[in-house]
Write an enzyme that holds these catalytic residues in place. Structure first.
Site, mmCIF file in Angstrom:
data_model
loop_
_atom_site.group_PDB
_atom_site.id
_atom_site.type_symbol
_atom_site.label_atom_id
_atom_site.label_comp_id
_atom_site.label_asym_id
_atom_site.label_seq_id
_atom_site.Cartn_x
_atom_site.Cartn_y
_atom_site.Cartn_z
ATOM 1 N N GLY A 11 -24.027 19.503 -48.403
ATOM 2 C CA GLY A 11 -24.019 19.561 -49.843
ATOM 3 C C GLY A 11 -23.136 18.656 -50.524
ATOM 4 C CB VAL A 23 -13.017 5.566 -46.343
ATOM 5 C CG1 VAL A 23 -13.387 5.127 -45.279
ATOM 6 C CG2 VAL A 23 -12.693 7.252 -46.274
ATOM 7 N NE ARG A 72 -28.284 21.074 -46.408
ATOM 8 C CZ ARG A 72 -27.020 21.373 -46.476
ATOM 9 N NH1 ARG A 72 -26.311 21.227 -45.638
ATOM 10 N NH2 ARG A 72 -26.836 22.006 -47.647
ATOM 11 C CG ASP A 103 -18.796 25.115 -42.100
ATOM 12 O OD1 ASP A 103 -19.813 24.615 -42.708
ATOM 13 O OD2 ASP A 103 -18.965 26.195 -41.954
ATOM 14 C CB THR A 125 -17.402 21.778 -49.165
ATOM 15 O OG1 THR A 125 -18.154 23.086 -49.710
ATOM 16 C CG2 THR A 125 -16.367 22.174 -48.686
ATOM 17 C CB ILE A 126 -18.340 22.883 -54.774
ATOM 18 C CG1 ILE A 126 -19.503 23.914 -54.556
ATOM 19 C CG2 ILE A 126 -18.624 21.496 -55.141
ATOM 20 C CD1 ILE A 126 -20.397 24.153 -55.447
ATOM 21 C CG ASP A 127 -19.434 26.372 -50.840
ATOM 22 O OD1 ASP A 127 -19.677 26.645 -51.950
ATOM 23 O OD2 ASP A 127 -20.149 25.984 -49.913
ATOM 24 C CG ASP A 129 -16.561 26.874 -47.074
ATOM 25 O OD1 ASP A 129 -16.474 25.846 -47.246
ATOM 26 O OD2 ASP A 129 -17.807 27.427 -46.809
ATOM 27 C CG MET A 169 -23.644 27.841 -56.084
ATOM 28 S SD MET A 169 -23.808 25.976 -55.660
ATOM 29 C CE MET A 169 -25.576 25.738 -56.021
ATOM 30 N NE ARG A 171 -21.309 27.492 -46.776
ATOM 31 C CZ ARG A 171 -21.259 26.892 -45.614
ATOM 32 N NH1 ARG A 171 -22.185 26.675 -44.968
ATOM 33 N NH2 ARG A 171 -19.865 26.743 -45.058
ATOM 34 N NE ARG A 211 -9.600 48.292 -73.191
ATOM 35 C CZ ARG A 211 -9.583 47.104 -73.510
ATOM 36 N NH1 ARG A 211 -9.215 46.734 -74.826
ATOM 37 N NH2 ARG A 211 -9.969 45.968 -72.637
ATOM 38 N NE ARG A 243 -30.505 40.435 -72.631
ATOM 39 C CZ ARG A 243 -30.682 41.617 -72.811
ATOM 40 N NH1 ARG A 243 -30.301 42.368 -71.784
ATOM 41 N NH2 ARG A 243 -31.166 42.174 -73.905
ATOM 42 C CG HIS A 249 -28.229 23.275 -56.778
ATOM 43 N ND1 HIS A 249 -28.997 24.394 -56.829
ATOM 44 C CD2 HIS A 249 -27.951 22.702 -55.764
ATOM 45 C CE1 HIS A 249 -29.290 24.503 -55.688
ATOM 46 N NE2 HIS A 249 -28.357 23.644 -55.008
ATOM 47 C CD GLN A 251 -22.009 27.464 -59.522
ATOM 48 O OE1 GLN A 251 -20.976 28.066 -58.878
ATOM 49 N NE2 GLN A 251 -23.328 27.797 -59.349
#
Length: 319
Positions: A11, A23, A72, A103, A125-127, A129, A169, A171, A211, A243, A249, A251
């Site tokens: 992603g 790089v 992919r 990963d 990766t935005i995750d 993780d 998002m 994962r 309250r 709601r 996406h 994000q």
């Protein structure tokens, strides 16, 4: 090492272009050639490989997405696919590879390294993780995108006196939900790393209503369940009408923040340094505000852990 390759895989994440720029320019500074591989591992197998110069990465540090595109590739998971990729790199004289991704991308890089072809992984990766690094490229930008959405949704929630459920998002990691929920003042945060207590959530909603509170924001990480399922739970157990907003996406896109640009530049430069030293099978990361490198196996065999002190604090502040 005189010639290296670079690709982006998995992603897309804001800051990938900044890492690519680092790089290329770091390598050229040290009199190395750089070959850009388009469409990730699929492009590597197909030979979509072109030389990159200083101008190739000009005017991209501020752009989201990835200039090299991503795809992919099931074929690359096979022995045959990996050997095809190595043949393409030999054909183009590439001696080492920088892989920018998550990963899954790291697993591909490790497979090539195990076959004698040195690869270095840069976490994009935005995750957030990837085990072994405190932060990944793209997380900060995505986080700010989510917070901006929360702020806008809260305006509507306040105006109409409603409870909104916002799905983010991540994962199987709850970092985006956790950090955004705390920063956005959410009344409830639901993440994979901590089982949620539905009765506690309902109690909090009732307490706020008693309250005089007329609206609430609930952040749900996609790794737990989708927001519509959570809305059904609230309706079923407490007849609470909500709601739902699924950020999706949006994000992943957008101009990378200064933090992501700096992180990407540091990571990309370190990756080149490791290849110059003849090393492979390493991942680049950030620990305690210091750039580090460590075995790539730690990145995909380790376990990501959310900072649950933030989760505890969010509950204390959302009384």
């Amino acid at each position: 090492m005189k010639k290296i390759g670079v690709l982006t895989s998995g992603g897309d994440a804001p800051g990938m272009n900044a890492a690519l720029r680092a790089v290329v320019r770091k390598a050229i500074y040290h009199d190395m050639e750089v070959m850009g591989i388009y469409n990730g591992y699929q492009g590597l197998i197909d030979g979509k490989i072109v030389p990159l110069d200083l101008g190739s990465v000009g005017d991209i540090i501020q752009r989201g997405g990835t200039k090299l595109h991503s795809a992919r590739c099931l074929e690359f998971k096979t022995e045959e696919g990996q050997l095809k990729a190595i043949e393409q790199m030999k054909k183009h004289g590439i001696e080492g590879l920088v892989v920018i991704g998550g990963d899954g991308s790291y697993r591909g890089a490790m497979a090539l390294t195990s076959k004698g072809f040195p690869c270095i992984g840069v976490p994009g990766t935005i995750d957030n993780d990837i085990p072994g690094t405190d932060f990944t490229i793209g997380f900060d930008t995505a986080l700010n995108t989510v917070i901006e959405a929360i702020d806008k949704i809260r305006d509507t929630a306040t105006s109409h006196e409603r409870t909104f459920i916002i799905e983010v998002m991540g994962r199987d990691a709850g970092d985006l939900a956790l950090w955004a929920g705390l920063a956005g003042g959410a009344e409830t945060i639901v993440i994979p790393e901590e089982p949620f207590d539905l009765e506690d959530i309902l109690s909090r909603l009732r307490s706020g209503h008693e309250r005089g509170k007329k609206h609430s924001i609930i952040i749900v990480s996609e790794g737990v369940m989708n927001a519509n399922q959570f809305a059904e739970l609230l309706k079923e157990h407490a007849q609470i009408e909500t709601r739902v907003s699924v950020l999706g996406h949006i994000q992943r896109g957008g101009t990378p923040t200064a933090r992501d640009r700096v992180l990407a530049s540091l990571f990309g430069a370190r990756a080149v340094e490791k290849l110059m030293e003849g090393q492979g099978g390493l991942a680049i990361g950030m620990r305690n505000h210091q750039v580090v490198d460590y075995s790539m196996t730690e990145a995909f065999d380790g376990k990501h852990e959310a900072d649950l002190t933030l989760y505890k604090l969010s509950k204390e502040l959302a009384i």
